[in-house]
Design a protein around this motif. Structure first.
Motif, PDB file in Angstrom:
ATOM      1  N   GLU A   9      14.146  15.467  30.866  1.00  0.00           N
ATOM      2  CA  GLU A   9      13.669  15.823  29.532  1.00  0.00           C
ATOM      3  C   GLU A   9      14.021  17.268  29.185  1.00  0.00           C
ATOM      4  N   ILE A  10      14.309  17.469  27.911  1.00  0.00           N
ATOM      5  CA  ILE A  10      14.441  18.814  27.353  1.00  0.00           C
ATOM      6  C   ILE A  10      13.259  18.976  26.407  1.00  0.00           C
ATOM      7  N   ASP A  11      12.500  20.055  26.580  1.00  0.00           N
ATOM      8  CA  ASP A  11      11.302  20.245  25.771  1.00  0.00           C
ATOM      9  C   ASP A  11      11.630  20.451  24.300  1.00  0.00           C
ATOM     10  N   LEU A  12      12.540  21.383  24.017  1.00  0.00           N
ATOM     11  CA  LEU A  12      12.909  21.685  22.631  1.00  0.00           C
ATOM     12  C   LEU A  12      14.421  21.885  22.524  1.00  0.00           C
ATOM     13  N   VAL A  13      14.983  21.436  21.409  1.00  0.00           N
ATOM     14  CA  VAL A  13      16.373  21.731  21.078  1.00  0.00           C
ATOM     15  C   VAL A  13      16.322  22.470  19.749  1.00  0.00           C
ATOM     16  N   ALA A  14      17.005  23.611  19.693  1.00  0.00           N
ATOM     17  CA  ALA A  14      16.931  24.458  18.497  1.00  0.00           C
ATOM     18  C   ALA A  14      18.300  25.047  18.190  1.00  0.00           C
ATOM     19  N   ARG A  15      18.388  25.634  17.034  1.00  0.00           N
ATOM     20  CA  ARG A  15      19.569  26.410  16.637  1.00  0.00           C
ATOM     21  C   ARG A  15      19.145  27.852  16.459  1.00  0.00           C
ATOM     22  N   LYS A  40       8.899  27.782  38.348  1.00  0.00           N
ATOM     23  CA  LYS A  40       9.056  26.325  38.305  1.00  0.00           C
ATOM     24  C   LYS A  40      10.392  25.892  37.698  1.00  0.00           C
ATOM     25  N   VAL A  41      11.122  26.839  37.122  1.00  0.00           N
ATOM     26  CA  VAL A  41      12.441  26.521  36.576  1.00  0.00           C
ATOM     27  C   VAL A  41      13.465  26.843  37.670  1.00  0.00           C
ATOM     28  N   ASP A  42      13.387  26.045  38.735  1.00  0.00           N
ATOM     29  CA  ASP A  42      14.262  26.259  39.885  1.00  0.00           C
ATOM     30  C   ASP A  42      15.619  25.582  39.665  1.00  0.00           C
ATOM     31  N   THR A  43      16.486  25.661  40.662  1.00  0.00           N
ATOM     32  CA  THR A  43      17.841  25.108  40.548  1.00  0.00           C
ATOM     33  C   THR A  43      17.818  23.617  40.226  1.00  0.00           C
ATOM     34  N   LYS A  44      16.924  22.876  40.856  1.00  0.00           N
ATOM     35  CA  LYS A  44      16.829  21.432  40.594  1.00  0.00           C
ATOM     36  C   LYS A  44      16.453  21.179  39.137  1.00  0.00           C
ATOM     37  N   LYS A  45      15.470  21.904  38.620  1.00  0.00           N
ATOM     38  CA  LYS A  45      15.043  21.749  37.221  1.00  0.00           C
ATOM     39  C   LYS A  45      16.178  22.135  36.280  1.00  0.00           C
ATOM     40  N   GLN A  46      16.872  23.220  36.591  1.00  0.00           N
ATOM     41  CA  GLN A  46      17.998  23.659  35.765  1.00  0.00           C
ATOM     42  C   GLN A  46      19.078  22.577  35.705  1.00  0.00           C
ATOM     43  N   ASN A  47      19.377  21.956  36.826  1.00  0.00           N
ATOM     44  CA  ASN A  47      20.390  20.892  36.851  1.00  0.00           C
ATOM     45  C   ASN A  47      19.949  19.687  36.026  1.00  0.00           C
ATOM     46  N   HIS A  48      18.662  19.347  36.073  1.00  0.00           N
ATOM     47  CA  HIS A  48      18.137  18.241  35.243  1.00  0.00           C
ATOM     48  C   HIS A  48      18.313  18.571  33.764  1.00  0.00           C
ATOM     49  N   ILE A  49      18.009  19.806  33.394  1.00  0.00           N
ATOM     50  CA  ILE A  49      18.130  20.208  31.983  1.00  0.00           C
ATOM     51  C   ILE A  49      19.592  20.189  31.554  1.00  0.00           C
ATOM     52  N   SER A 104       6.322  34.640  26.033  1.00  0.00           N
ATOM     53  CA  SER A 104       7.551  35.422  26.078  1.00  0.00           C
ATOM     54  C   SER A 104       8.759  34.497  26.138  1.00  0.00           C
ATOM     55  N   LEU A 105       9.888  35.043  25.763  1.00  0.00           N
ATOM     56  CA  LEU A 105      11.139  34.290  25.702  1.00  0.00           C
ATOM     57  C   LEU A 105      12.156  34.920  26.635  1.00  0.00           C
ATOM     58  N   ILE A 106      12.811  34.094  27.408  1.00  0.00           N
ATOM     59  CA  ILE A 106      13.923  34.543  28.224  1.00  0.00           C
ATOM     60  C   ILE A 106      15.160  33.848  27.653  1.00  0.00           C
ATOM     61  N   ARG A 107      15.963  34.625  26.931  1.00  0.00           N
ATOM     62  CA  ARG A 107      17.192  34.077  26.351  1.00  0.00           C
ATOM     63  C   ARG A 107      18.247  33.953  27.453  1.00  0.00           C
ATOM     64  N   ASP A 108      19.058  32.916  27.335  1.00  0.00           N
ATOM     65  CA  ASP A 108      20.143  32.717  28.292  1.00  0.00           C
ATOM     66  C   ASP A 108      19.618  32.792  29.727  1.00  0.00           C
ATOM     67  N   ALA A 109      18.559  32.058  29.993  1.00  0.00           N
ATOM     68  CA  ALA A 109      17.841  32.127  31.264  1.00  0.00           C
ATOM     69  C   ALA A 109      18.668  31.619  32.451  1.00  0.00           C
ATOM     70  N   PHE A 110      19.554  30.670  32.199  1.00  0.00           N
ATOM     71  CA  PHE A 110      20.422  30.158  33.273  1.00  0.00           C
ATOM     72  C   PHE A 110      21.671  29.558  32.676  1.00  0.00           C
TER      73      PHE A 110
END
Length: 113
Positions: A36-42, A66-75, A107-113
């Motif tokens: 799942e992707i929580d939000l898709v935005a422009r 919690k946004v580990d490598t496995k979660k990043q790959n799922h996203i 808070s927002l982390i832009r370009d997090a991975f």
């Protein structure tokens, strides 16, 4: 409040926060199989895939952990599926952001991975 309701409230709060920053929310809770992707935005030229992480406090660590490598790959997988289903080129300028909600702090982390 159950976990799903807490997650939905956090995603709504994150969407409102992003809209204040100028993002345009295109979709919520996008599924690709069980991913799942929580939000898709422009935002500007970017199609942004946003992961929202909430924690009441730091008792269980920082929500960003919690946004580990496995979660990043799922996203990433779900993002590719989103591009495919919406007939968007793989050359579409994309970015992965994370919104962290810790108690009442957001808070927002832009370009997090």
């Amino acid at each position: 409040m159950n976990k799903r309701a807490i997650g939905s409230a956090g995603e709504a709060q994150a969407a409102a926060y992003l809209e204040q920053l100028g993002y345009q929310i295109e979709a919520r809770n996008v599924y690709a199989g069980h991913k799942e992707i929580d939000l898709v935005a422009r935002e500007g030229k970017y199609l942004v895939f946003v992961e929202v992480k909430y924690a009441k406090n730091r008792a269980m660590g920082d929500p960003l952990e919690k946004v580990d490598t496995k979660k990043q790959n799922h996203i990433r997988h779900a993002a590719r599926e989103y591009l495919y289903r919406n007939h968007l080129s793989e050359d579409t300028a994309c970015r992965f952001d994370v919104v962290r909600i810790l108690g009442k702090d957001i808070s927002l982390i832009r370009d997090a991975f």
